[in-house]
Design an enzyme around this catalytic site. Structure first.
Site, PDB file in Angstrom:
ATOM      1  N   ARG A 143      40.035   0.699   7.366  1.00 47.35           N
ATOM      2  CA  ARG A 143      40.976   1.853   6.726  1.00 47.35           C
ATOM      3  C   ARG A 143      42.576   1.381   7.159  1.00 47.35           C
ATOM      4  O   ARG A 143      42.551   0.862   8.423  1.00 47.35           O
ATOM      5  CB  ARG A 143      40.569   3.169   7.274  1.00 47.35           C
ATOM      6  CG  ARG A 143      39.183   3.632   6.819  1.00 47.35           C
ATOM      7  CD  ARG A 143      39.007   5.168   7.590  1.00 47.35           C
ATOM      8  NE  ARG A 143      37.416   5.404   7.068  1.00 47.35           N
ATOM      9  CZ  ARG A 143      36.597   5.336   7.709  1.00 47.35           C
ATOM     10  NH1 ARG A 143      36.427   4.414   8.755  1.00 47.35           N
ATOM     11  NH2 ARG A 143      35.429   5.638   7.428  1.00 47.35           N
ATOM     12  N   LYS A 168      37.189   9.065  11.541  1.00 48.55           N
ATOM     13  CA  LYS A 168      36.278  10.012  10.963  1.00 48.55           C
ATOM     14  C   LYS A 168      35.083  10.582  11.516  1.00 48.55           C
ATOM     15  O   LYS A 168      34.503  11.562  11.298  1.00 48.55           O
ATOM     16  CB  LYS A 168      36.023   9.565   9.345  1.00 48.55           C
ATOM     17  CG  LYS A 168      37.294   9.636   8.471  1.00 48.55           C
ATOM     18  CD  LYS A 168      36.804   9.492   7.203  1.00 48.55           C
ATOM     19  CE  LYS A 168      37.951   9.416   6.149  1.00 48.55           C
ATOM     20  NZ  LYS A 168      37.470   9.534   4.874  1.00 48.55           N
ATOM     21  N   HIS A 243      44.157   1.522   0.061  1.00 51.26           N
ATOM     22  CA  HIS A 243      42.984   1.887   0.292  1.00 51.26           C
ATOM     23  C   HIS A 243      41.967   1.121  -0.617  1.00 51.26           C
ATOM     24  O   HIS A 243      40.733   1.203  -0.431  1.00 51.26           O
ATOM     25  CB  HIS A 243      42.786   3.310   0.146  1.00 51.26           C
ATOM     26  CG  HIS A 243      41.367   3.819   0.744  1.00 51.26           C
ATOM     27  ND1 HIS A 243      41.107   3.836   1.916  1.00 51.26           N
ATOM     28  CD2 HIS A 243      40.484   4.696   0.091  1.00 51.26           C
ATOM     29  CE1 HIS A 243      39.929   4.206   2.340  1.00 51.26           C
ATOM     30  NE2 HIS A 243      39.415   4.750   1.188  1.00 51.26           N
ATOM     31  N   ARG A 246      39.838  -1.535   0.576  1.00 51.89           N
ATOM     32  CA  ARG A 246      38.485  -1.152   0.984  1.00 51.89           C
ATOM     33  C   ARG A 246      37.536  -0.946   0.204  1.00 51.89           C
ATOM     34  O   ARG A 246      36.276  -1.653   0.161  1.00 51.89           O
ATOM     35  CB  ARG A 246      38.661   0.088   1.887  1.00 51.89           C
ATOM     36  CG  ARG A 246      37.385   0.630   2.584  1.00 51.89           C
ATOM     37  CD  ARG A 246      37.689   1.635   3.578  1.00 51.89           C
ATOM     38  NE  ARG A 246      36.610   2.641   4.054  1.00 51.89           N
ATOM     39  CZ  ARG A 246      36.243   2.215   5.208  1.00 51.89           C
ATOM     40  NH1 ARG A 246      36.363   1.273   5.995  1.00 51.89           N
ATOM     41  NH2 ARG A 246      35.208   2.943   5.745  1.00 51.89           N
ATOM     42  N   HIS A 277      30.470   3.852   8.324  1.00 46.44           N
ATOM     43  CA  HIS A 277      29.922   5.201   7.708  1.00 46.44           C
ATOM     44  C   HIS A 277      28.805   5.742   8.513  1.00 46.44           C
ATOM     45  O   HIS A 277      28.054   4.954   8.938  1.00 46.44           O
ATOM     46  CB  HIS A 277      29.678   5.029   6.196  1.00 46.44           C
ATOM     47  CG  HIS A 277      30.665   4.383   5.235  1.00 46.44           C
ATOM     48  ND1 HIS A 277      30.610   4.013   4.138  1.00 46.44           N
ATOM     49  CD2 HIS A 277      32.016   5.123   5.243  1.00 46.44           C
ATOM     50  CE1 HIS A 277      31.903   3.852   3.858  1.00 46.44           C
ATOM     51  NE2 HIS A 277      32.720   4.352   4.296  1.00 46.44           N
ATOM     52  N   TYR A 286      32.140   4.800  -2.389  1.00 44.91           N
ATOM     53  CA  TYR A 286      32.973   3.648  -2.600  1.00 44.91           C
ATOM     54  C   TYR A 286      32.288   2.878  -3.647  1.00 44.91           C
ATOM     55  O   TYR A 286      33.310   2.297  -4.670  1.00 44.91           O
ATOM     56  CB  TYR A 286      32.946   2.743  -1.629  1.00 44.91           C
ATOM     57  CG  TYR A 286      33.772   3.207  -0.494  1.00 44.91           C
ATOM     58  CD1 TYR A 286      35.305   2.718  -0.361  1.00 44.91           C
ATOM     59  CD2 TYR A 286      33.808   4.038   0.474  1.00 44.91           C
ATOM     60  CE1 TYR A 286      36.252   3.159   0.557  1.00 44.91           C
ATOM     61  CE2 TYR A 286      34.394   4.607   1.276  1.00 44.91           C
ATOM     62  CZ  TYR A 286      35.694   4.092   1.335  1.00 44.91           C
ATOM     63  OH  TYR A 286      36.649   4.484   2.454  1.00 44.91           O
TER      64      TYR A 286
END
Length: 313
Positions: A143, A168, A243, A246, A277, A286
């Site tokens: 990110r 996150k 982004h 990614r 994740h 994604y």
């Protein structure tokens, strides 16, 4: 006790369990301020929460639903703590989450952006920074916030790995680098334009004119300027984003897995770990927005001539 005080306790307790709650705190403080303006400093109803969530009539349903979603766990916590506030049922403001189709960059796109950086950016440090960031995101799937938080000590030159500090969730991770990526980072760290800002030896890798860390909005603005200059656009769709690099990283790895005939499930598990994740379902997010990957998966399911012979219709 006031709702503002209760909110502080709520945030402290949940963060002690590993939640970051940055967006939730922002929204909940707005909600408590909104209630205080209406002389409701110690309690609220379900109707109050819905009214606040829908405070902008012109806003999208998703916006309102997200605001109410932030209030629901706080209300449940208050209900368990005092019993004075009702739990907010799920689905009061239903809205399907929309996802924007990502721009999946080709190698030509990446080469074009990297080649254009020295010509487009008159400031050598900015040109070096943008080229290095674009290359790093493309090679690792980081990110942009994670990249900008990288510090010099996070790069292990000998082992070719980066320690990436989570944004996150509370778990940091180690991301392996190709030796060429390590070399590109070393070249950036030792570039005269970067050293001219007198950055701290243990400071951020990517530095602005003061030798301190960039804010992501600045890098995003530079990126939009670059992609506009080289004409990188989806026909009739929103412009490409940082982004999307990614998305490209994840999608290209899965496409390669399907084309090579390897186990896509194993690749998906590796990607989930690599991307930081907490669950595979986040990695699916994604991938499911990328039509090119769906096409590759569909071809994997097409019967071969041999199977067609074994299973005649």
């Amino acid at each position: 006790m006031t709702l503002h005080t209760e909110l502080d306790t709520y945030l402290t307790q949940r963060r002690s369990m590993g939640y970051q709650l940055t967006t939730a705190e922002y929204l909940l403080r707005q909600f408590c301020d909104w209630l205080a303006e209406r002389s409701k400093s110690d309690s609220f109803t379900i109707e109050d929460a819905v009214a606040w969530a829908r405070d902008r009539p012109q806003a999208s349903p998703v916006w309102s639903a997200q605001r109410l979603t932030a209030v629901r766990p706080f209300a449940a916590w208050l209900n368990a703590r005092t019993g004075d506030i009702s739990c907010i049922p799920a689905g009061l403001l239903p809205a399907r989450t929309t996802r924007r189709e990502p721009y999946i960059y080709t190698q030509h796109d990446l080469d074009q952006m990297l080649t254009a950086c020295p010509q487009h950016f008159s400031n050598q440090r900015v040109a070096d920074t943008m080229a290095t960031i674009i290359g790093l995101l493309a090679a690792t799937g980081l990110r942009i916030g994670e990249a900008l938080r990288l510090r010099v000590a996070d790069l292990d030159i000998q082992a070719h790995v980066l320690t990436v500090h989570a944004t996150k969730h509370p778990l940091d991770r180690v991301v392996p680098l190709h030796p060429t990526t390590t070399t590109a980072l070393i070249d950036y760290l030792t570039s005269p334009a970067r050293l001219a800002t007198c950055p701290a030896a243990d400071g951020p890798i990517f530095v602005n004119q003061r030798g301190t860390a960039f804010v992501s909005a600045t890098i995003e603005q530079h990126f939009r300027s670059l992609t506009t200059a080289i004409g990188l656009r989806h026909d009739g769709r929103p412009p490409p984003r940082l982004h999307d690099l990614r998305h490209t990283f994840a999608t290209r790895h899965m496409i390669a897995a399907y084309r090579a005939g390897t186990d896509p499930a194993r690749t998906l598990g590796l990607l989930a770990t690599w991307l930081g994740h907490t669950g595979i379902e986040h990695t699916y997010w994604y991938l499911s927005a990328a039509p090119e990957l769906l096409t590759a998966a569909a071809r994997r399911l097409e019967p071969t001539p041999q199977s067609a012979e074994r299973n005649p219709s």
